[in-house]
Write an enzyme that holds these catalytic residues in place. Structure first.
Site, PDB file in Angstrom:
ATOM      1  N   LEU A 100       0.818  -1.207   0.000  1.00 21.00           N
ATOM      2  CA  LEU A 100       0.000   0.000   0.000  1.00 21.00           C
ATOM      3  C   LEU A 100       0.855   1.262   0.000  1.00 21.00           C
ATOM      4  CD1 LEU A 100      -2.645  -1.056   2.700  1.00 21.00           C
ATOM      5  CD2 LEU A 100      -3.021  -0.939   0.217  1.00 21.00           C
ATOM      6  N   SER A 101       0.259   2.366  -0.373  1.00 20.83           N
ATOM      7  CA  SER A 101       0.933   3.656  -0.266  1.00 20.83           C
ATOM      8  C   SER A 101       1.266   3.894   1.200  1.00 20.83           C
ATOM      9  CB  SER A 101       0.010   4.767  -0.782  1.00 20.83           C
ATOM     10  OG  SER A 101       0.612   6.031  -0.626  1.00 20.83           O
ATOM     11  N   GLY A 102       2.506   4.273   1.474  1.00 18.54           N
ATOM     12  CA  GLY A 102       2.920   4.509   2.848  1.00 18.54           C
ATOM     13  C   GLY A 102       3.398   3.264   3.570  1.00 18.54           C
ATOM     14  N   SER A 103       3.435   2.148   2.863  1.00 14.56           N
ATOM     15  CA  SER A 103       3.864   0.898   3.503  1.00 14.56           C
ATOM     16  C   SER A 103       5.371   0.862   3.734  1.00 14.56           C
ATOM     17  CB  SER A 103       3.451  -0.310   2.653  1.00 14.56           C
ATOM     18  OG  SER A 103       4.069  -0.260   1.373  1.00 14.56           O
ATOM     19  N   GLY A 104       6.110   1.616   2.923  1.00 14.82           N
ATOM     20  CA  GLY A 104       7.563   1.647   3.057  1.00 14.82           C
ATOM     21  C   GLY A 104       8.294   1.019   1.883  1.00 14.82           C
ATOM     22  N   LYS A 105       7.587   0.823   0.775  1.00 15.81           N
ATOM     23  CA  LYS A 105       8.188   0.182  -0.410  1.00 15.81           C
ATOM     24  C   LYS A 105       9.455   0.892  -0.870  1.00 15.81           C
ATOM     25  CE  LYS A 105       4.618   0.782  -2.989  1.00 15.81           C
ATOM     26  NZ  LYS A 105       3.860   1.518  -1.948  1.00 15.81           N
ATOM     27  N   SER A 109       1.319  -1.630  -7.432  1.00 15.44           N
ATOM     28  CA  SER A 109       0.954  -2.776  -8.276  1.00 15.44           C
ATOM     29  C   SER A 109      -0.117  -3.622  -7.598  1.00 15.44           C
ATOM     30  CB  SER A 109       2.187  -3.603  -8.640  1.00 15.44           C
ATOM     31  OG  SER A 109       2.984  -3.912  -7.521  1.00 15.44           O
TER      32      SER A 109
END
Length: 214
Positions: free
Chosen positions: A47-52, A120
């Protein structure tokens, strides 16, 4: 005669049947031998903000320090150029990942370890990229961070805007996210610091023979 410089596309924009793959003078095997490690795509999804992006860049730095040839394809950076014409509808998300998958394939052909940091959200799109590559060249890295934690972080203020209806088609709010069920690497950023998360990825690469010594 058409004045277009692209001779593989006709005036109607249709693909030409005359396009063939050009074989390079330097072979894939020779590139791998020079680099001293196996090429692969580390596909960071979450998710957005997950730390990818944060984890992907930490991994990239560690790989660089190990003298590996690498590159990071970041979702925001790619949308500044290559995918600047795409929106965030489901259709454009699919095309966004298709293009990134093809670029990643070229990086792997060059012998690099390429990290991609993209939400994605759809299983089918990630599987499509996996199908472009040889066995063991696609490594799915699930950055598994609860939605509540991602919203608390909200580094770009996007969740706040999505909750207010200012952003449409936002993953986790009004657009679905298909969480990986068989990711090669499962990282929980809420339970570990960034260095620990990155080391988890590096350890996988070492244990599976990607980082063979020169």
């Amino acid at each position: 005669m058409s004045n277009t410089p692209y001779q593989d596309v006709d005036v109607l924009g249709e693909k030409s049947t005359d396009v063939v793959w050009h074989l390079a003078s330097v072979s894939r095997t020779e590139r791998i031998e020079l680099n001293g490690h196996k090429p692969a795509v580390l596909w960071f999804t979450g998710l957005s903000g997950s730390g990818k992006s944060t984890v992907a860049n930490a991994v990239d730095k560690m790989l660089h320090d190990l003298n590996c040839k690498t590159y990071v394809l970041d979702g925001d950076n790619v949308r500044h150029g290559l995918n600047g014409d795409l929106s965030f509808t489901d259709t454009d998300r699919v095309e966004n990942i298709r293009r990134v998958g093809e670029v990643s394939k070229l990086f792997v052909d060059a012998g690099l370890i390429v990290s991609t940091a993209f939400i994605s959200p759809f299983h089918a799109d990630r599987d499509m990229v996996r199908s472009l590559l040889a066995k063991d060249e696609f490594i799915e890295v699930f950055i598994d961070t609860p939605l509540t934690v991602c919203e608390q972080r909200d580094p770009k203020g996007l969740y706040k805007k999505a909750r207010a209806g200012e952003i449409k088609h936002f993953t986790g709010i009004d657009s679905a996210y298909d969480a990986p069920t068989k990711a090669e690497i499962h990282v929980k950023t809420a339970d570990q610091d960034i260095e620990q998360c990155a080391l988890q990825v590096i350890t996988y690469l070492m244990e599976h023979g990607y980082l063979a010594s020169k």
